[in-house]
Design a protein around this motif. Structure first.
Motif, PDB file in Angstrom:
ATOM      1  N   PHE A  12       0.790  -1.220   0.000  1.00  0.00           N
ATOM      2  CA  PHE A  12       0.000   0.000   0.000  1.00  0.00           C
ATOM      3  C   PHE A  12       0.818   1.263   0.000  1.00  0.00           C
ATOM      4  N   CYS A  60       1.846 -11.557  -0.223  1.00  0.00           N
ATOM      5  CA  CYS A  60       1.420 -10.325  -0.882  1.00  0.00           C
ATOM      6  C   CYS A  60       1.209 -10.522  -2.375  1.00  0.00           C
ATOM      7  N   LYS A  83      -2.054  -7.121   9.283  1.00  0.00           N
ATOM      8  CA  LYS A  83      -3.343  -6.437   9.104  1.00  0.00           C
ATOM      9  C   LYS A  83      -4.132  -6.991   7.910  1.00  0.00           C
ATOM     10  N   TYR A  86      -3.133  -5.645   4.505  1.00  0.00           N
ATOM     11  CA  TYR A  86      -3.045  -4.210   4.234  1.00  0.00           C
ATOM     12  C   TYR A  86      -1.683  -3.621   4.600  1.00  0.00           C
ATOM     13  N   ASP A 194       1.594   1.109   0.930  1.00  0.00           N
ATOM     14  CA  ASP A 194       0.404   0.270   1.068  1.00  0.00           C
ATOM     15  C   ASP A 194      -0.778   0.757   0.243  1.00  0.00           C
ATOM     16  N   ALA A 196      -5.166   0.671   0.171  1.00  0.00           N
ATOM     17  CA  ALA A 196      -6.411   0.358   0.878  1.00  0.00           C
ATOM     18  C   ALA A 196      -7.579   0.186  -0.077  1.00  0.00           C
ATOM     19  N   HIS A 212     -11.002  -6.053  -2.836  1.00  0.00           N
ATOM     20  CA  HIS A 212      -9.760  -6.676  -2.395  1.00  0.00           C
ATOM     21  C   HIS A 212      -9.882  -8.184  -2.530  1.00  0.00           C
ATOM     22  N   TYR A 218      -6.277  -6.693  -6.322  1.00  0.00           N
ATOM     23  CA  TYR A 218      -7.647  -6.176  -6.390  1.00  0.00           C
ATOM     24  C   TYR A 218      -8.295  -6.674  -7.676  1.00  0.00           C
ATOM     25  N   TYR A 236      -3.690   3.067   2.416  1.00  0.00           N
ATOM     26  CA  TYR A 236      -4.278   2.574   3.663  1.00  0.00           C
ATOM     27  C   TYR A 236      -3.906   3.488   4.823  1.00  0.00           C
TER      28      TYR A 236
END
Length: 265
Positions: A12, A60, A83, A86, A194, A196, A212, A218, A236
């Motif tokens: 992100f 990732c 997270k 994220y 990052d 979001a 996501h 995405y 993010y």
């Protein structure tokens, strides 16, 4: 001492201004406005060998982390830090402390989060289950770990802080899926590192919100074949937005990665 983990994560970005991305890229960039966090105590282990071959892929979804710009200075994060993906692409300075195994000559090294270090509930958190919540833990690629401590230590206490990511080249969008379902991995994000939220715009469509999928990917369920594509990405951390116009031509194909030059205004 490697902890058990497989990759699941996401990248992100962060910046103070809205950025416009056009064409091919060159040079290094790091959007302004993101300040390092305070130093915090954690622990670090390593996984893999000196080649870092076992760090390829990762949660990732960055694939070959060397050819995609991340090198071997990477780490898998415990779920507390990860997270739910994220934190993919975020950068950290890490220094070994309070251990005879620390290298005194190298105060810290900088790593990028590319993977998840999942819990190992069969082991106590202080004896093998290093990544069990609520622990903050870095399972580093071995080349990165060897910059701060002797590998024979297995595990060492560290101080870490989140720092801006400096990237060479432009933002990269790796395409999977098909003309009716587009799955995009966002890579090489500077600043906060990052993502979001993400949107795609075909040359014949309005902006379409992408959901996501996992890690740094995405997806959009839309008919986008035969259209040039632009992207909008939101950080993010900062909630700010980056625009990438005409990233892919109308004859784009899955399996390819498209790069965009970053210009700030």
């Amino acid at each position: 001492m490697a902890s058990f983990h497989h990759s699941w994560s996401l990248s992100f970005l962060l910046m103070t201004w809205i950025a416009t991305i056009i064409g091919r890229s060159a040079g290094a960039y790091a959007p302004v406005g993101y300040q390092p966090s305070p130093w915090t105590l954690a622990h670090a282990t390593f996984y893999g060998d000196e080649s870092a071959s076992s760090t390829m892929g990762g949660a990732c979804g960055y694939g070959n982390i060397v050819t995609n710009g991340y090198g071997t200075d990477t780490a898998a994060l415990s779920s507390t830090l990860f997270k739910n993906g994220y934190a993919c692409g975020t950068c950290y300075q890490i220094k070994c402390v309070q251990s005879p195994w620390c290298f005194k000559a190298s105060p810290f090294t900088t790593v990028t989060a590319t993977n998840l270090c999942p819990p190992n509930w069969s082991q106590d958190s202080n004896k093998g289950g290093w990544c069990n919540p609520p622990r903050t833990h870095f399972d580093m690629a071995k080349p990165a770990f060897m910059k701060i401590a002797q590998w024979k230590a297995g595990i060492v206490p560290v101080m870490y802080r989140r720092v801006p990511c400096v990237r060479k080249g432009g933002l990269r969008f790796s395409f999977q899926g098909n003309g009716y379902w587009l799955l995009v991995y966002v890579m090489n994000v500077g600043g906060a590192g990052d993502v979001a939220g993400m949107w795609v715009k075909g040359s014949k469509t309005r902006w379409i919100s992408m959901s996501h999928n996992w890690g740094a990917s995405y997806q959009a369920f839309a008919t986008l074949a035969g259209q040039s594509l632009s992207f909008r990405v939101t950080s993010y951390t900062t909630k700010q937005t980056l625009l990438a116009y005409n990233v892919a031509p109308a004859n784009w194909n899955v399996g390819l990665t498209y790069e965009a030059k970053v210009n700030f205004r």
